[in-house]
Design a protein around this motif. Structure first.
Motif, PDB file in Angstrom:
ATOM      1  N   ILE A  16     -14.600  25.952  -8.018  1.00  0.00           N
ATOM      2  CA  ILE A  16     -15.805  25.279  -8.497  1.00  0.00           C
ATOM      3  C   ILE A  16     -15.661  24.890  -9.975  1.00  0.00           C
ATOM      4  N   VAL A  17     -15.093  25.788 -10.780  1.00  0.00           N
ATOM      5  CA  VAL A  17     -14.845  25.463 -12.191  1.00  0.00           C
ATOM      6  C   VAL A  17     -13.840  24.322 -12.301  1.00  0.00           C
ATOM      7  N   LEU A  18     -12.806  24.351 -11.478  1.00  0.00           N
ATOM      8  CA  LEU A  18     -11.805  23.285 -11.471  1.00  0.00           C
ATOM      9  C   LEU A  18     -12.429  21.953 -11.067  1.00  0.00           C
ATOM     10  N   LEU A  19     -13.315  21.980 -10.091  1.00  0.00           N
ATOM     11  CA  LEU A  19     -14.015  20.756  -9.668  1.00  0.00           C
ATOM     12  C   LEU A  19     -14.904  20.206 -10.784  1.00  0.00           C
ATOM     13  N   ALA A  20     -15.565  21.083 -11.511  1.00  0.00           N
ATOM     14  CA  ALA A  20     -16.406  20.636 -12.626  1.00  0.00           C
ATOM     15  C   ALA A  20     -15.560  19.973 -13.708  1.00  0.00           C
ATOM     16  N   LEU A  21     -14.410  20.555 -14.024  1.00  0.00           N
ATOM     17  CA  LEU A  21     -13.518  19.949 -15.015  1.00  0.00           C
ATOM     18  C   LEU A  21     -12.969  18.609 -14.523  1.00  0.00           C
ATOM     19  N   ALA A  22     -12.685  18.520 -13.230  1.00  0.00           N
ATOM     20  CA  ALA A  22     -12.196  17.249 -12.675  1.00  0.00           C
ATOM     21  C   ALA A  22     -13.255  16.160 -12.774  1.00  0.00           C
ATOM     22  N   GLN A  23     -14.517  16.535 -12.640  1.00  0.00           N
ATOM     23  CA  GLN A  23     -15.577  15.531 -12.765  1.00  0.00           C
ATOM     24  C   GLN A  23     -15.686  15.016 -14.193  1.00  0.00           C
ATOM     25  N   LEU A  24     -15.403  15.879 -15.166  1.00  0.00           N
ATOM     26  CA  LEU A  24     -15.376  15.416 -16.558  1.00  0.00           C
ATOM     27  C   LEU A  24     -14.260  14.400 -16.769  1.00  0.00           C
ATOM     28  N   VAL A  25     -13.098  14.650 -16.153  1.00  0.00           N
ATOM     29  CA  VAL A  25     -11.983  13.689 -16.225  1.00  0.00           C
ATOM     30  C   VAL A  25     -12.398  12.374 -15.572  1.00  0.00           C
ATOM     31  N   PHE A  26     -13.108  12.444 -14.460  1.00  0.00           N
ATOM     32  CA  PHE A  26     -13.572  11.244 -13.763  1.00  0.00           C
ATOM     33  C   PHE A  26     -14.527  10.424 -14.628  1.00  0.00           C
ATOM     34  N   VAL A  27     -15.493  11.094 -15.233  1.00  0.00           N
ATOM     35  CA  VAL A  27     -16.457  10.387 -16.086  1.00  0.00           C
ATOM     36  C   VAL A  27     -15.757   9.775 -17.296  1.00  0.00           C
ATOM     37  N   LEU A  28     -14.860  10.519 -17.906  1.00  0.00           N
ATOM     38  CA  LEU A  28     -14.108   9.998 -19.041  1.00  0.00           C
ATOM     39  C   LEU A  28     -13.258   8.795 -18.632  1.00  0.00           C
ATOM     40  N   ASN A  29     -12.642   8.848 -17.476  1.00  0.00           N
ATOM     41  CA  ASN A  29     -11.845   7.731 -16.969  1.00  0.00           C
ATOM     42  C   ASN A  29     -12.710   6.494 -16.742  1.00  0.00           C
ATOM     43  N   LEU A  30     -13.884   6.691 -16.181  1.00  0.00           N
ATOM     44  CA  LEU A  30     -14.797   5.553 -15.971  1.00  0.00           C
ATOM     45  C   LEU A  30     -15.262   4.954 -17.289  1.00  0.00           C
ATOM     46  N   ILE A  31     -15.578   5.795 -18.257  1.00  0.00           N
ATOM     47  CA  ILE A  31     -16.024   5.294 -19.560  1.00  0.00           C
ATOM     48  C   ILE A  31     -14.908   4.484 -20.219  1.00  0.00           C
ATOM     49  N   ILE A  32     -13.691   5.007 -20.187  1.00  0.00           N
ATOM     50  CA  ILE A  32     -12.562   4.297 -20.792  1.00  0.00           C
ATOM     51  C   ILE A  32     -12.321   2.972 -20.075  1.00  0.00           C
ATOM     52  N   SER A  33     -12.368   2.973 -18.749  1.00  0.00           N
ATOM     53  CA  SER A  33     -12.088   1.737 -18.019  1.00  0.00           C
ATOM     54  C   SER A  33     -13.205   0.708 -18.173  1.00  0.00           C
ATOM     55  N   LEU A  34     -14.445   1.144 -18.277  1.00  0.00           N
ATOM     56  CA  LEU A  34     -15.551   0.202 -18.422  1.00  0.00           C
ATOM     57  C   LEU A  34     -15.630  -0.379 -19.842  1.00  0.00           C
ATOM     58  N   THR A  35     -15.184   0.387 -20.851  1.00  0.00           N
ATOM     59  CA  THR A  35     -15.203  -0.134 -22.215  1.00  0.00           C
ATOM     60  C   THR A  35     -13.972  -1.018 -22.489  1.00  0.00           C
ATOM     61  N   ASN A  36     -12.931  -0.835 -21.697  1.00  0.00           N
ATOM     62  CA  ASN A  36     -11.756  -1.688 -21.806  1.00  0.00           C
ATOM     63  C   ASN A  36     -12.009  -2.996 -21.061  1.00  0.00           C
ATOM     64  N   ASN A  37     -11.507  -4.072 -21.542  1.00  0.00           N
ATOM     65  CA  ASN A  37     -11.711  -5.356 -20.870  1.00  0.00           C
ATOM     66  C   ASN A  37     -10.522  -5.763 -20.017  1.00  0.00           C
ATOM     67  N   GLU A  38      -9.563  -4.851 -19.802  1.00  0.00           N
ATOM     68  CA  GLU A  38      -8.392  -5.171 -18.991  1.00  0.00           C
ATOM     69  C   GLU A  38      -8.762  -5.169 -17.520  1.00  0.00           C
ATOM     70  N   LYS A  39      -8.191  -6.119 -16.796  1.00  0.00           N
ATOM     71  CA  LYS A  39      -8.379  -6.189 -15.350  1.00  0.00           C
ATOM     72  C   LYS A  39      -7.189  -5.539 -14.662  1.00  0.00           C
ATOM     73  N   SER A  40      -7.419  -5.011 -13.479  1.00  0.00           N
ATOM     74  CA  SER A  40      -6.333  -4.421 -12.691  1.00  0.00           C
ATOM     75  C   SER A  40      -5.486  -5.529 -12.119  1.00  0.00           C
ATOM     76  N   LEU A  41      -4.215  -5.230 -11.887  1.00  0.00           N
ATOM     77  CA  LEU A  41      -3.312  -6.253 -11.351  1.00  0.00           C
ATOM     78  C   LEU A  41      -3.561  -6.542  -9.913  1.00  0.00           C
TER      79      LEU A  41
END
Length: 143
Positions: free
Chosen positions: A118-143
């Motif tokens: 459960i602790v590992l899952l909570a930490l993984a969700q933080l990585v997920f949110v951080l990944n979404l924030i980084i990708s949404l603030t970046n203007n790069e498109k996926s290939l």
């Protein structure tokens, strides 16, 4: 590894199907948890369905942002931890029902393992949110 980085939603949806099948096939098994003086008995299907819903929502979130450039290692870490943890939880429910009379030590080990997951899952969700924030603030498109 490419599936985790390029199409993480497919990896999450495949894991969702595996968990759903295992929980439906082993619907008569249960997970017995002892927390202090309270004893919980939860059916595998009652654990499997919410896990599948969470995996479906996470897969949908990755599908929605599939046109954005996600951080590859964050995506792989998040999806890997989620898939491993959810499969471990379902495996714990299935294997726990095989033991006829589990001892207190077995309950203690199971409780510690579930707490760690459960602790590992909570930490993984933080990585997920951080990944979404980084990708949404970046203007790069996926290939």
């Amino acid at each position: 590894m490419k599936l985790l980085q390029n199409k993480p939603y497919q990896a999450l949806w495949y894991t969702m199907l595996i968990i759903l099948l295992v929980s439906l096939i082993r619907s008569n098994s249960s997970l017995d948890l002892q927390l202090h003086d309270t004893y919980f008995v939860v059916a595998t299907i009652q654990i499997g369905i919410p896990l599948c819903i969470v995996l479906g929502i996470l897969g949908l979130a990755y599908w929605v942002v599939r046109t954005k450039k996600l951080v590859d290692w964050m995506t792989a870490v998040h999806v890997g931890i989620i898939a491993f943890s959810f499969l471990a939880i379902i495996t714990a429910t299935v294997t726990n029902s095989v033991v006829i009379r589990p001892s207190f030590k077995q309950y203690q080990v199971l409780s510690q393992m579930l707490t760690f997951l459960i602790v590992l899952l909570a930490l993984a969700q933080l990585v997920f949110v951080l990944n979404l924030i980084i990708s949404l603030t970046n203007n790069e498109k996926s290939l």
